[in-house]
Design a protein around this motif. Structure first.
Motif, mmCIF file in Angstrom:
data_model
loop_
_atom_site.group_PDB
_atom_site.id
_atom_site.type_symbol
_atom_site.label_atom_id
_atom_site.label_comp_id
_atom_site.label_asym_id
_atom_site.label_seq_id
_atom_site.Cartn_x
_atom_site.Cartn_y
_atom_site.Cartn_z
ATOM 1 N N THR A 73 -10.485 2.293 3.516
ATOM 2 C CA THR A 73 -9.354 2.493 2.596
ATOM 3 C C THR A 73 -9.088 1.250 1.752
ATOM 4 O O THR A 73 -8.029 1.121 1.166
ATOM 5 C CB THR A 73 -8.070 2.834 3.379
ATOM 6 N N GLY A 74 -10.031 0.336 1.700
ATOM 7 C CA GLY A 74 -9.799 -0.845 0.892
ATOM 8 C C GLY A 74 -10.566 -2.037 1.426
ATOM 9 O O GLY A 74 -11.341 -1.937 2.380
ATOM 10 N N GLN A 93 0.869 -1.161 0.000
ATOM 11 C CA GLN A 93 0.000 0.000 0.000
ATOM 12 C C GLN A 93 0.913 1.220 0.000
ATOM 13 O O GLN A 93 2.132 1.070 0.063
ATOM 14 C CB GLN A 93 -0.990 -0.025 1.175
ATOM 15 N N ASN A 98 -4.807 -0.701 -1.522
ATOM 16 C CA ASN A 98 -5.701 0.450 -1.610
ATOM 17 C C ASN A 98 -5.227 1.363 -2.727
ATOM 18 O O ASN A 98 -4.096 1.242 -3.197
ATOM 19 C CB ASN A 98 -5.789 1.207 -0.281
ATOM 20 N N TYR A 122 -11.963 -0.748 -8.056
ATOM 21 C CA TYR A 122 -10.602 -0.240 -8.164
ATOM 22 C C TYR A 122 -10.069 -0.441 -9.578
ATOM 23 O O TYR A 122 -9.353 0.409 -10.114
ATOM 24 C CB TYR A 122 -9.679 -0.955 -7.183
#
Length: 401
Positions: A298-299, A92, A126, A172
């Motif tokens: 965040t993910g 990340q 993320n 994403y």
């Protein structure tokens, strides 16, 4: 295949170390992998590679340090020395440091591997486009946010130089493809770490444990959970214990100590501190419900997958990536409004006062978790590496001709 993994690794406290442990545990059992080379951060204690299952050789090279400017040199040297057939980065954006230059230098490593023509995959947990910089603890200053976004866009372009960038959510993929006009992004699910053959819904005698697990202080805050459980105690009369498992987020040192002091009048609160890998199963099995007291995300959530693998009911905020994950992967839970303690209390009470409902949610989450065991996930990565290698070989032959 001699596979190198660039990652933090237990007993490291750097983010994603637990995920790396389970990747390694699964990769080493594959017949396609002849040796695993772990290119890890330095830790005072030895790395946890004492697996009981049969598997391939593991070589550990401690070659980087959090916030070191020399990581780019030292990791490259380790790659040159070990000569892997392929490299997987478990990343990340703040993986190599929380200082901008150190973090950025570390994220150039996938490009270096690509230049060396080593098949390279980045697992990116993320993306900056989906992170609320203020609630995630980066900055509340609007100008600084623009600077972070510019830097993040530049670093993402670097990361996308890898042969493949794997992300854990479909949205994403869409975001990166549309913004950066690339075709080397693919969704590979997060996966579930441990999957017991049949989860037990029996709870230990004593108070029902309402548990949360993570690194706290930024967008994961426990005040609302403590106050919500207090409300449920009063309204239901149930004997409830609050279990806060984990540590401070590195951006907010001292957060949990301040919470302890602030709520010292509240009975039956347990702060576990850092949870060792061999304690995780007991932690989840003893819990009646797992709460996600998040104000943003965040993910993809590793904790949600763990909760599912142990057949646990969950309480989640109705926002962002968690809501998407529920829809995409089939998890179920009680939702609450992120800024409402009363909404959180209602969600917790709906589960702890209805044992049948608690078990139903746990069974649904176990079913969702079993769809993506780590063995299936690591096989996906190995298949991708094989395709990258074949493409490189075909290109080399065409060049010679």
């Amino acid at each position: 295949m001699k596979l190198a993994i660039v990652t933090a690794y237990p007993p490291s406290k750097v983010t994603l170390n637990e995920y790396a442990y389970h990747l390694v545990k699964s990769f080493r059992q594959s017949e396609k992998v002849t040796e695993l080379v772990l290119l890890t951060d330095h830790t005072p204690e030895g790395k946890d590679i004492n697996f009981t299952e049969n598997g391939c050789k593991i070589t550990v090279k401690e070659c980087w340090k959090f916030n070191s400017y020399a990581n780019i040199i030292n990791v490259t040297r380790a790659i040159n020395k070990t000569k892997p057939d392929a490299v997987l980065f478990n990343l990340q954006f703040m993986k190599f440091g929380d200082k901008k230059v150190a973090a950025a230098l570390g994220l150039t490593l996938p490009l270096i591997c690509k230049i060396k023509q080593i098949p390279t995959i980045v697992l990116l947990h993320n993306i900056l486009e989906q992170v609320d910089l203020e609630s995630a603890g980066f900055t509340s200053n609007k100008i600084a946010q623009k600077v972070y976004n510019f830097i993040g866009t530049s670093l993402t372009k670097l990361i996308l130089k890898a042969d493949l960038v794997a992300v854990t959510m479909d949205k994403y993929v869409t975001t990166l493809q549309e913004k950066y006009k690339v075709d080397n992004v693919k969704m590979i699910p997060h996966g579930t770490f441990e999957i017991p053959e049949k989860p037990s819904h029996q709870l230990p005698k004593g108070p029902l444990k309402v548990m949360t697990f993570g690194k706290f202080g930024t967008y994961k805050k426990v005040e609302s959970m403590i106050e919500a459980v207090e409300k449920v105690r009063k309204s239901s009369g149930l004997d409830l214990e609050i279990v806060i498992a984990g540590t401070d987020n590195p951006n907010v040192p001292g957060y949990l100590e301040s919470v302890k002091e602030r709520y010292k009048y509240v009975p039956q609160i347990t702060f576990t501190g850092y949870v060792e890998e061999n304690q995780v199963e007991t932690l989840f099995n003893e819990s009646a419900v797992v709460v996600f007291p998040y104000t943003s995300t965040t993910g993809s959530s590793g904790v949600l997958h763990q909760a599912g693998s142990y057949g646990k009911a969950v309480v989640m905020p109705n926002l962002g990536d968690l809501a998407t994950l529920i829809e995409d992967e089939g998890y179920r839970g009680e939702f609450f409004e992120p800024e409402s303690t009363s909404s959180l209390a209602d969600a917790i009470e709906a589960i702890v006062t209805n044992n049948t409902y608690r078990v139903q949610l746990g069974d649904a989450n176990y079913k969702a978790a079993t769809a993506f065991p780590m063995e299936r996930i690591t096989n996906m990565y190995l298949e991708e590496f094989e395709m990258i290698s074949a493409k490189q070989n075909n290109f080399s032959k065409a060049t010679v001709i």
